[in-house]
Design a protein around this motif. Structure first.
Motif, PDB file in Angstrom:
ATOM      1  N   GLY A 243       0.853  -1.183   0.000  1.00 11.12           N
ATOM      2  CA  GLY A 243       0.000   0.000   0.000  1.00 11.12           C
ATOM      3  C   GLY A 243       0.880   1.221   0.000  1.00 11.12           C
ATOM      4  N   PHE A 244       0.385   2.302  -0.550  1.00 10.01           N
ATOM      5  CA  PHE A 244       1.191   3.509  -0.710  1.00 10.01           C
ATOM      6  C   PHE A 244       0.870   4.495   0.414  1.00 10.01           C
ATOM      7  CE2 PHE A 244       0.322   2.135  -5.244  1.00 10.01           C
ATOM      8  CZ  PHE A 244       1.419   1.282  -5.264  1.00 10.01           C
ATOM      9  N   ARG A 245       1.835   4.677   1.271  1.00  5.32           N
ATOM     10  CA  ARG A 245       1.671   5.609   2.382  1.00  5.32           C
ATOM     11  C   ARG A 245       3.057   6.007   2.876  1.00  5.32           C
ATOM     12  NH1 ARG A 245       4.848   3.164   4.651  1.00  5.32           N
ATOM     13  NH2 ARG A 245       4.728   1.305   5.924  1.00  5.32           N
ATOM     14  N   SER A 246       3.126   7.160   3.515  1.00  5.37           N
ATOM     15  CA  SER A 246       4.375   7.623   4.109  1.00  5.37           C
ATOM     16  C   SER A 246       4.192   7.754   5.609  1.00  5.37           C
ATOM     17  CB  SER A 246       4.789   8.973   3.508  1.00  5.37           C
ATOM     18  OG  SER A 246       3.850   9.988   3.838  1.00  5.37           O
ATOM     19  N   VAL A 247       5.269   7.515   6.346  1.00  2.62           N
ATOM     20  CA  VAL A 247       5.279   7.692   7.801  1.00  2.62           C
ATOM     21  C   VAL A 247       6.447   8.610   8.143  1.00  2.62           C
ATOM     22  CG1 VAL A 247       5.360   6.584  10.048  1.00  2.62           C
ATOM     23  CG2 VAL A 247       4.359   5.364   8.106  1.00  2.62           C
ATOM     24  N   LYS A 248       6.150   9.696   8.822  1.00  5.55           N
ATOM     25  CA  LYS A 248       7.177  10.651   9.214  1.00  5.55           C
ATOM     26  C   LYS A 248       6.959  11.068  10.662  1.00  5.55           C
ATOM     27  CE  LYS A 248       7.072  12.538   4.505  1.00  5.55           C
ATOM     28  NZ  LYS A 248       6.692  13.724   3.668  1.00  5.55           N
ATOM     29  N   VAL A 249       8.002  11.631  11.243  1.00  3.27           N
ATOM     30  CA  VAL A 249       7.944  12.187  12.591  1.00  3.27           C
ATOM     31  C   VAL A 249       8.370  13.640  12.500  1.00  3.27           C
ATOM     32  CG1 VAL A 249       8.942  12.117  14.886  1.00  3.27           C
ATOM     33  CG2 VAL A 249       8.321   9.989  13.744  1.00  3.27           C
ATOM     34  N   SER A 250       7.542  14.557  13.008  1.00  6.94           N
ATOM     35  CA  SER A 250       7.866  15.976  12.909  1.00  6.94           C
ATOM     36  C   SER A 250       7.215  16.754  14.050  1.00  6.94           C
ATOM     37  CB  SER A 250       7.381  16.541  11.569  1.00  6.94           C
ATOM     38  OG  SER A 250       7.655  17.929  11.462  1.00  6.94           O
ATOM     39  N   ASP A 251       8.029  17.537  14.750  1.00  5.94           N
ATOM     40  CA  ASP A 251       7.529  18.458  15.780  1.00  5.94           C
ATOM     41  C   ASP A 251       6.622  17.758  16.789  1.00  5.94           C
ATOM     42  OD1 ASP A 251       7.345  20.911  17.049  1.00  5.94           O
ATOM     43  OD2 ASP A 251       5.590  21.535  15.888  1.00  5.94           O
ATOM     44  N   GLY A 252       7.055  16.592  17.239  1.00  4.01           N
ATOM     45  CA  GLY A 252       6.316  15.871  18.266  1.00  4.01           C
ATOM     46  C   GLY A 252       5.088  15.136  17.791  1.00  4.01           C
ATOM     47  N   LYS A 253       4.901  15.039  16.468  1.00  2.00           N
ATOM     48  CA  LYS A 253       3.733  14.361  15.909  1.00  2.00           C
ATOM     49  C   LYS A 253       4.166  13.167  15.052  1.00  2.00           C
ATOM     50  CE  LYS A 253       0.950  17.712  17.338  1.00  2.00           C
ATOM     51  NZ  LYS A 253      -0.014  17.505  18.458  1.00  2.00           N
ATOM     52  N   ILE A 254       3.275  12.205  14.928  1.00  2.00           N
ATOM     53  CA  ILE A 254       3.434  11.107  13.977  1.00  2.00           C
ATOM     54  C   ILE A 254       2.558  11.434  12.782  1.00  2.00           C
ATOM     55  CG2 ILE A 254       3.169   8.628  13.578  1.00  2.00           C
ATOM     56  CD1 ILE A 254       3.397   8.301  16.661  1.00  2.00           C
ATOM     57  N   LEU A 255       3.170  11.492  11.599  1.00  3.01           N
ATOM     58  CA  LEU A 255       2.452  11.888  10.391  1.00  3.01           C
ATOM     59  C   LEU A 255       2.285  10.690   9.472  1.00  3.01           C
ATOM     60  CD1 LEU A 255       4.299  15.249   9.600  1.00  3.01           C
ATOM     61  CD2 LEU A 255       2.280  14.877  11.047  1.00  3.01           C
ATOM     62  N   LEU A 256       1.051  10.385   9.136  1.00  2.00           N
ATOM     63  CA  LEU A 256       0.741   9.367   8.147  1.00  2.00           C
ATOM     64  C   LEU A 256       0.227  10.086   6.905  1.00  2.00           C
ATOM     65  CD1 LEU A 256       0.458   6.238   7.652  1.00  2.00           C
ATOM     66  CD2 LEU A 256      -1.957   6.534   8.246  1.00  2.00           C
ATOM     67  N   ASP A 258       1.506  12.642   5.678  1.00  2.00           N
ATOM     68  CA  ASP A 258       1.678  14.059   6.023  1.00  2.00           C
ATOM     69  C   ASP A 258       0.564  14.623   6.897  1.00  2.00           C
ATOM     70  OD1 ASP A 258       4.126  14.358   4.623  1.00  2.00           O
ATOM     71  OD2 ASP A 258       3.017  14.499   2.737  1.00  2.00           O
ATOM     72  N   LYS A 259      -0.261  13.767   7.496  1.00  2.00           N
ATOM     73  CA  LYS A 259      -1.319  14.207   8.389  1.00  2.00           C
ATOM     74  C   LYS A 259      -1.117  13.565   9.765  1.00  2.00           C
ATOM     75  CE  LYS A 259      -4.749  14.731   4.690  1.00  2.00           C
ATOM     76  NZ  LYS A 259      -6.080  14.296   4.187  1.00  2.00           N
ATOM     77  N   PRO A 260      -1.291  14.339  10.855  1.00  2.00           N
ATOM     78  CA  PRO A 260      -1.108  13.778  12.194  1.00  2.00           C
ATOM     79  C   PRO A 260      -2.083  12.616  12.448  1.00  2.00           C
ATOM     80  CG  PRO A 260      -1.226  16.172  12.293  1.00  2.00           C
ATOM     81  CD  PRO A 260      -1.632  15.781  10.896  1.00  2.00           C
ATOM     82  N   VAL A 261      -1.568  11.581  13.084  1.00  2.00           N
ATOM     83  CA  VAL A 261      -2.411  10.447  13.460  1.00  2.00           C
ATOM     84  C   VAL A 261      -2.213  10.181  14.945  1.00  2.00           C
ATOM     85  CG1 VAL A 261      -0.633   8.752  12.809  1.00  2.00           C
ATOM     86  CG2 VAL A 261      -3.024   8.033  12.976  1.00  2.00           C
ATOM     87  N   PHE A 262      -3.319   9.980  15.657  1.00  2.01           N
ATOM     88  CA  PHE A 262      -3.277   9.618  17.073  1.00  2.01           C
ATOM     89  C   PHE A 262      -3.600   8.132  17.175  1.00  2.01           C
ATOM     90  CE2 PHE A 262      -4.707   8.964  21.354  1.00  2.01           C
ATOM     91  CZ  PHE A 262      -3.886   9.794  22.108  1.00  2.01           C
ATOM     92  N   LEU A 263      -2.722   7.388  17.848  1.00  2.00           N
ATOM     93  CA  LEU A 263      -2.825   5.934  17.891  1.00  2.00           C
ATOM     94  C   LEU A 263      -3.625   5.483  19.107  1.00  2.00           C
ATOM     95  CD1 LEU A 263       0.890   5.542  16.998  1.00  2.00           C
ATOM     96  CD2 LEU A 263      -0.992   4.934  15.474  1.00  2.00           C
ATOM     97  N   LYS A 264      -4.626   4.654  18.861  1.00  7.67           N
ATOM     98  CA  LYS A 264      -5.457   4.079  19.925  1.00  7.67           C
ATOM     99  C   LYS A 264      -5.446   2.570  19.733  1.00  7.67           C
ATOM    100  CE  LYS A 264      -9.005   6.066  18.261  1.00  7.67           C
ATOM    101  NZ  LYS A 264     -10.434   6.390  18.042  1.00  7.67           N
ATOM    102  N   GLY A 265      -4.862   1.860  20.676  1.00  3.43           N
ATOM    103  CA  GLY A 265      -4.778   0.431  20.443  1.00  3.43           C
ATOM    104  C   GLY A 265      -4.453  -0.374  21.678  1.00  3.43           C
ATOM    105  N   PHE A 266      -4.093  -1.617  21.426  1.00  2.05           N
ATOM    106  CA  PHE A 266      -3.779  -2.584  22.471  1.00  2.05           C
ATOM    107  C   PHE A 266      -2.484  -3.309  22.140  1.00  2.05           C
ATOM    108  CE2 PHE A 266      -8.254  -2.127  23.321  1.00  2.05           C
ATOM    109  CZ  PHE A 266      -8.407  -2.418  24.663  1.00  2.05           C
ATOM    110  N   CYS A 267      -1.805  -3.760  23.175  1.00  2.00           N
ATOM    111  CA  CYS A 267      -0.778  -4.782  23.037  1.00  2.00           C
ATOM    112  C   CYS A 267      -1.492  -6.132  22.950  1.00  2.00           C
ATOM    113  CB  CYS A 267       0.167  -4.767  24.223  1.00  2.00           C
ATOM    114  SG  CYS A 267       0.981  -3.177  24.508  1.00  2.00           S
ATOM    115  N   ARG A 268      -0.959  -7.021  22.114  1.00  2.00           N
ATOM    116  CA  ARG A 268      -1.647  -8.294  21.878  1.00  2.00           C
ATOM    117  C   ARG A 268      -0.654  -9.440  21.816  1.00  2.00           C
ATOM    118  NH1 ARG A 268      -2.143 -11.190  17.114  1.00  2.00           N
ATOM    119  NH2 ARG A 268      -3.897 -12.640  16.965  1.00  2.00           N
ATOM    120  N   HIS A 269      -0.934 -10.474  22.599  1.00  2.00           N
ATOM    121  CA  HIS A 269      -0.176 -11.727  22.506  1.00  2.00           C
ATOM    122  C   HIS A 269      -0.914 -12.713  21.599  1.00  2.00           C
ATOM    123  CE1 HIS A 269       3.390 -11.665  24.963  1.00  2.00           C
ATOM    124  NE2 HIS A 269       2.748 -11.125  25.983  1.00  2.00           N
ATOM    125  N   GLU A 270      -0.151 -13.557  20.936  1.00  2.00           N
ATOM    126  CA  GLU A 270      -0.728 -14.690  20.205  1.00  2.00           C
ATOM    127  C   GLU A 270      -0.922 -15.814  21.221  1.00  2.00           C
ATOM    128  OE1 GLU A 270       1.056 -14.057  15.721  1.00  2.00           O
ATOM    129  OE2 GLU A 270       2.234 -15.242  17.129  1.00  2.00           O
TER     130      GLU A 270
END
Length: 550
Positions: A243-256, A258-270
């Motif tokens: 899939g075509f996407r970029s991931v960058k880090v800038s000024d304290g943000k995670i950019l997907l 070129d747009k900030p993304v806030f991550l909401k998730g879980f740690c997961r064991h198999e």
């Protein structure tokens, strides 16, 4: 099922899933079980530690070169074909292959000796906060190949003029590489031919003016089909997906893209009853459904590379993935094991090379809660980050630390990640503790870097209630603490992502029993059978209202 899509149309590939025999060499008793699977599925062998022999027969109608791929064997694997050793491998969570030329027509026996014992030779597989199962925990396949075949193909998306181009690199394995061999690559109907170099490598770039980006909202995927040609004739193929996407880090943000993304998730064991770490595909689908129902957009593969099929589902469903190598909670003494550096190096290389094409993977992680507060630990972190950066320059790097106010490795990462259990392991209010951590991080190498709370949570035994007292291990106490923690972290402007520990309860080694009721890590919001606890609905509502809170 090896992947959620077919990876070959030319090469003949056979899945060796299904019934295998299993033998305990000490007792001489034999059993039958489904592979992927392991000792946990056999009543007499639950909690087994030792050596088991897994074997099955197969038949060839004519003499063939065969390439066997084991996508996961837990933990030491020694593979025999007709009692001749053909491969050895360490680490349950990455694939390995065995090439055998000119196997005669007729019946043959494939046997895998699986050893899940702890030993000095094993630096990563140690008694831990998750169980070390004896299993062929992921699929096995058998491919017919000629004297040349495609080992791997990597597709790297590059932004160009508000569109995309893809740099495609790959490697050919040849018993006798000949001049004039070519690779034909096709993406979205566009084909390019490129010559195979003398070392078996190839590279080309394809411009895709009409391609659309991959994101959690629009998880668009494209097949990358590679044909290997010898004297103008196709002799092998490999189909990958990207899939075509970029991931960058800038000024304290995670950019997907070129747009900030806030991550909401879980740690997961198999992990699940009966199957252990050999989760069936249906369980993976169900776990993805739970994540989406909880309004998550991300998952952390704690603490090892995950099954390709689960990563395929994350690609398809738009779930962003933090994938990390296999190392958890190692002390400096553990990291000084003579096998540590080489076993980590092998795991890192296999993880990145095998999972490179998954657009859902936005970050590589290493060495969870290891000795990042010591000079030797820093040396190990620096070496592994350098290794991974040499393999992949497109993704940021991180590790999850619990060395509060003592960590000396935060300058090495692109994203700072801290495991905070405020309210569970100590009584400091989470809104105060996260602010203290954030201010310290900025002084020791984390300035202008995104901050992720990579673990937080509380334990609860499924079905145990204390409505009035709300004591620890009750479902009420877990729900209370998660609500307090999530609200605090969502309200902190420095925090760019949350991973709750953990999605499901998991089985642990008995050496952890004094700290883990039922020999389980009970911090899941669902139990091992995927039954929701009270905290489930709390998390769902808070993650849904994230934008309003923030």
């Amino acid at each position: 099922m090896i992947r959620t899509f077919n990876t070959h149309k030319i090469r003949t590939s056979t899945e060796l899933d299904g019934f295998w025999k299993i033998k305990n060499p000490q007792t001489k008793k034999e059993y039958e079980l489904l592979v992927p699977g392991g000792a946990e599925a056999i009543m007499e062998l639950q909690n087994f530690q030792g050596v088991l022999q897994y074997y099955r027969e197969f038949e060839l109608e004519q003499e063939q070169n065969m390439l066997f791929t084991f996508h996961g064997v837990s933990f030491w694997a020694t593979v025999f074909l007709d009692e001749v050793e053909i491969a050895r491998h360490y680490n349950a969570f990455t694939a390995f292959t065995a090439f055998v030329p000119s196997i005669k027509a007729g019946n043959h026996v494939l046997r895998v000796e699986v050893d899940n014992r702890f030993s000095e030779a094993s630096s990563l597989h140690i008694p831990n906060d998750y169980f070390s199962y004896n299993a062929i925990n992921r699929p096995v396949q058998m491919d017919v190949v000629g004297n040349e075949w495609i080992e791997y193909v990597h597709a790297t998306p590059l932004e160009k003029n508000n569109g995309w181009e893809v740099q495609v690199t790959g490697q050919i394995h040849s018993l006798q590489l000949q001049q004039g061999m070519m690779a034909e690559i096709e993406i979205d109907g566009i084909k390019e031919m490129t010559q195979i170099a003398v070392d078996g490598s190839f590279v080309t770039t394809i411009e895709l003016k009409k391609a659309t980006s991959w994101s959690p909202q629009t998880p668009n995927l494209y097949f990358v089909t590679t044909h290997l040609l010898k004297d103008g004739v196709i002799v092998d193929d490999l189909i990958e997906r990207t899939g075509f996407r970029s991931v960058k880090v800038s000024d304290g943000k995670i950019l997907l893209n070129d747009k900030p993304v806030f991550l909401k998730g879980f740690c997961r064991h198999e992990d699940a009853p009966i199957w252990g770490n050999a989760l069936p595909f249906e369980m993976m689908v169900h776990d993805i459904d739970i994540l989406k129902h909880l309004n998550c957009n991300s998952v952390r593969t704690s603490h090892y590379p995950n099954d390709q099929r689960f990563l395929d589902l994350c690609d398809e469903q738009g779930i962003l993935v933090w994938e990390e190598n296999h190392a958890r909670g190692l002390s400096e003494q553990d990291m000084q094991n003579p096998s540590f550096k080489i076993q980590c190096k092998e795991c890192n290389e296999e993880m990145v090379l095998q999972h490179y094409n998954h657009p859902s993977i936005y970050v590589w992680g290493i060495l969870n809660e290891c000795a990042s507060d010591t000079p030797y630990g820093r040396e190990c972190y620096a070496e592994q980050f350098a290794q991974i950066r040499a393999l992949d320059q497109t993704r940021p790097l991180t590790f999850a630390s619990c060395k509060f106010f003592t960590d000396i490795c935060l300058d090495l990462v692109d994203i700072v990640s801290m495991n905070l259990y405020a309210g569970w392991y100590h009584d400091t209010p989470p809104q105060i503790y996260v602010k203290q951590i954030s201010e310290w991080v900025k002084r020791v190498g984390g300035q202008n870097k995104p901050l992720i709370i990579s673990e937080f949570g509380a334990g609860a035994i499924y079905g145990f209630h204390d409505y009035l007292g709300r004591i620890k291990w009750s479902e009420e106490r877990q729900a209370d603490l998660l609500e307090e923690q999530i609200t605090a972290y969502l309200n902190d402007p420095d925090v760019q992502g949350l991973y709750i520990w953990q999605l499901t309860d998991c089985k642990v080694c008995e050496s952890w029993a004094e700290k883990r009721p039922k020999c389980e890590n009970n911090k899941g919001v669902v139990d091992r059978y995927r039954r929701p606890k009270m905290a489930y609905e709390c998390v769902k509502k808070l993650f849904e209202s994230k934008d309003k809170i923030r």
